[in-house]
Design a protein around this motif. Structure first.
Motif, PDB file in Angstrom:
ATOM      1  N   ASP A 197       0.818  -1.201   0.000  1.00 49.85           N
ATOM      2  CA  ASP A 197       0.000   0.000   0.000  1.00 49.85           C
ATOM      3  C   ASP A 197       0.860   1.262   0.000  1.00 49.85           C
ATOM      4  O   ASP A 197       2.094   1.212   0.015  1.00 49.85           O
ATOM      5  CB  ASP A 197      -0.989  -0.019   1.170  1.00 49.85           C
ATOM      6  N   TYR A 198       0.157   2.409  -0.011  1.00 53.91           N
ATOM      7  CA  TYR A 198       0.841   3.702  -0.089  1.00 53.91           C
ATOM      8  C   TYR A 198       1.852   3.872   1.042  1.00 53.91           C
ATOM      9  O   TYR A 198       2.969   4.367   0.830  1.00 53.91           O
ATOM     10  CB  TYR A 198      -0.192   4.829   0.003  1.00 53.91           C
ATOM     11  N   PHE A 199       1.453   3.511   2.257  1.00 55.57           N
ATOM     12  CA  PHE A 199       2.293   3.767   3.426  1.00 55.57           C
ATOM     13  C   PHE A 199       3.549   2.891   3.399  1.00 55.57           C
ATOM     14  O   PHE A 199       4.643   3.360   3.738  1.00 55.57           O
ATOM     15  CB  PHE A 199       1.484   3.526   4.700  1.00 55.57           C
ATOM     16  N   PRO A 228      -4.482   7.670   0.173  1.00 56.55           N
ATOM     17  CA  PRO A 228      -3.634   6.608   0.730  1.00 56.55           C
ATOM     18  C   PRO A 228      -4.426   5.467   1.354  1.00 56.55           C
ATOM     19  O   PRO A 228      -3.937   4.339   1.422  1.00 56.55           O
ATOM     20  CB  PRO A 228      -2.793   7.334   1.785  1.00 56.55           C
ATOM     21  N   ASN A 229      -5.646   5.761   1.838  1.00 58.82           N
ATOM     22  CA  ASN A 229      -6.441   4.742   2.512  1.00 58.82           C
ATOM     23  C   ASN A 229      -7.546   4.155   1.628  1.00 58.82           C
ATOM     24  O   ASN A 229      -8.330   3.331   2.079  1.00 58.82           O
ATOM     25  CB  ASN A 229      -7.068   5.326   3.780  1.00 58.82           C
ATOM     26  N   TYR A 280      -5.297  13.983  -0.368  1.00 56.51           N
ATOM     27  CA  TYR A 280      -3.983  13.351  -0.497  1.00 56.51           C
ATOM     28  C   TYR A 280      -3.422  12.842   0.823  1.00 56.51           C
ATOM     29  O   TYR A 280      -2.595  11.937   0.840  1.00 56.51           O
ATOM     30  CB  TYR A 280      -2.999  14.322  -1.162  1.00 56.51           C
ATOM     31  N   LYS A 332      -1.149   5.155   9.062  1.00 60.67           N
ATOM     32  CA  LYS A 332      -2.215   4.406   8.401  1.00 60.67           C
ATOM     33  C   LYS A 332      -3.416   4.274   9.316  1.00 60.67           C
ATOM     34  O   LYS A 332      -3.286   3.943  10.498  1.00 60.67           O
ATOM     35  CB  LYS A 332      -1.702   3.016   8.007  1.00 60.67           C
ATOM     36  N   LEU A 339       2.038  13.727  -1.569  1.00 61.43           N
ATOM     37  CA  LEU A 339       1.551  12.762  -0.588  1.00 61.43           C
ATOM     38  C   LEU A 339       2.252  12.929   0.754  1.00 61.43           C
ATOM     39  O   LEU A 339       1.618  12.963   1.810  1.00 61.43           O
ATOM     40  CB  LEU A 339       1.770  11.340  -1.101  1.00 61.43           C
ATOM     41  N   ILE A 374       0.313  14.017   4.204  1.00 63.00           N
ATOM     42  CA  ILE A 374       0.197  13.053   5.298  1.00 63.00           C
ATOM     43  C   ILE A 374       0.882  13.547   6.561  1.00 63.00           C
ATOM     44  O   ILE A 374       0.339  13.430   7.664  1.00 63.00           O
ATOM     45  CB  ILE A 374       0.787  11.686   4.867  1.00 63.00           C
TER      46      ILE A 374
END
Length: 287
Positions: free
Chosen positions: A2-4, A252-253, A247, A122, A41, A45
């Motif tokens: 995933d993104y994280f 991300p989620n 963003y 996250k 991003l 975040i």
């Protein structure tokens, strides 16, 4: 992945190369994002830029060496990519409020930047998010005026309202013909640069491209495709918070990837009153 997890790969790369020259392009490649998208991003975040994180980590590691080793200050400065004693001292004072020499002598507590773990950002469990409407849009032709801004220090949040004001004050909209919906102003984010700079086009949808409009006017195209549509009715600050949310939280989620192409927004000019009552929709290309 995933993104994280992807962004954490870039963090690991940064940590391994704090004593070396770092390029945003190389750092972002470890996450498989473009340099611009990675910076957007990261900042959305965390609330601070990649460049700030790298600088703060280097200064924090340098501070540790000041009190745990006998290395001279110039040697420590050079180790963490500062070209001179003076440059290092200036950066140290700006960040910690004390000179390196004073810190080494008194060892007063200072706020050190520790390594980030992006997995801590996250969201856990059921995500209570303001879900957008997923829409399919046909190609749109836009004629507009080009402005320049940057992600750095979220300067674009200040610049973009000023762009709309300038567009209206100079009556640039009068020079656009073949309009589809004259009371709907488009704002398009495009021409992304690796250093965080980008273009923001303020304009209107047209039936066919305009010609002979003058300097800084362009004809551009919003591609056909799938978009996430976010409604933002409220203050100009709420619009900015919506951009941060997209963003920093939603994308991300979510189960979507950002697609290529520009972000854009549509403002209902007739029914909006800046800054307290804005009627806007923000669109993000997704896949």
């Amino acid at each position: 992945m995933d993104y994280f997890e992807r962004i954490q790969n870039s963090i690991e790369y940064i940590e391994e190369h704090l004593q070396n020259a770092l390029s945003i392009t190389e750092v972002s490649s470890k996450s498989y994002f473009s340099a611009f998208h990675f910076q957007r991003l990261f900042q959305a975040i965390t609330g601070f830029s990649v460049q700030q994180y790298i600088r703060n980590r280097r200064l924090s590691e340098a501070a540790q060496l000041l009190v745990t080793t006998t290395k001279n200050i110039l040697e420590i400065a050079m180790t963490y990519q500062y070209g001179s004693h003076e440059a290092f001292t200036r950066a140290f004072i700006n960040h910690f409020g004390i000179t390196p020499a004073q810190y080494r002598k008194v060892k007063k507590p200072i706020p050190l930047q520790t390594k980030i773990n992006f997995l801590d950002y996250k969201m856990k469990g059921n995500l209570m998010m303001n879900k957008p409407e997923i829409v399919h849009l046909q190609k749109k032709l836009i004629t507009g005026y080009v402005y320049k801004t940057t992600l750095l220090d979220e300067k674009y949040f200040v610049d973009i309202p000023e762009f709309y004001f300038d567009f209206g004050k100079n009556q640039y909209y009068v020079r656009i013909s073949n309009k589809v919906t004259p009371n709907m102003a488009y704002g398009i984010t495009t021409n992304f640069q690796e250093d965080g700079h980008f273009s923001f086009i303020v304009g209107e949808e047209v039936q066919k491209n305009n010609i002979s409009l003058g300097d800084n006017f362009v004809n551009t195209e919003i591609p056909e495709g799938k978009y996430a549509e976010f409604k933002s009715d409220g203050t100009s600050e709420s619009v900015q918070n919506t951009r941060r949310y997209i963003y920093g939280v939603w994308l991300p989620n979510s189960n979507y990837e950002r697609n290529s192409g520009p972000d854009f927004e549509i403002t209902d000019v007739v029914n909006s009153k800046f800054p307290n009552d804005m009627k806007m929709k923000i669109y993000i290309p997704i896949k």
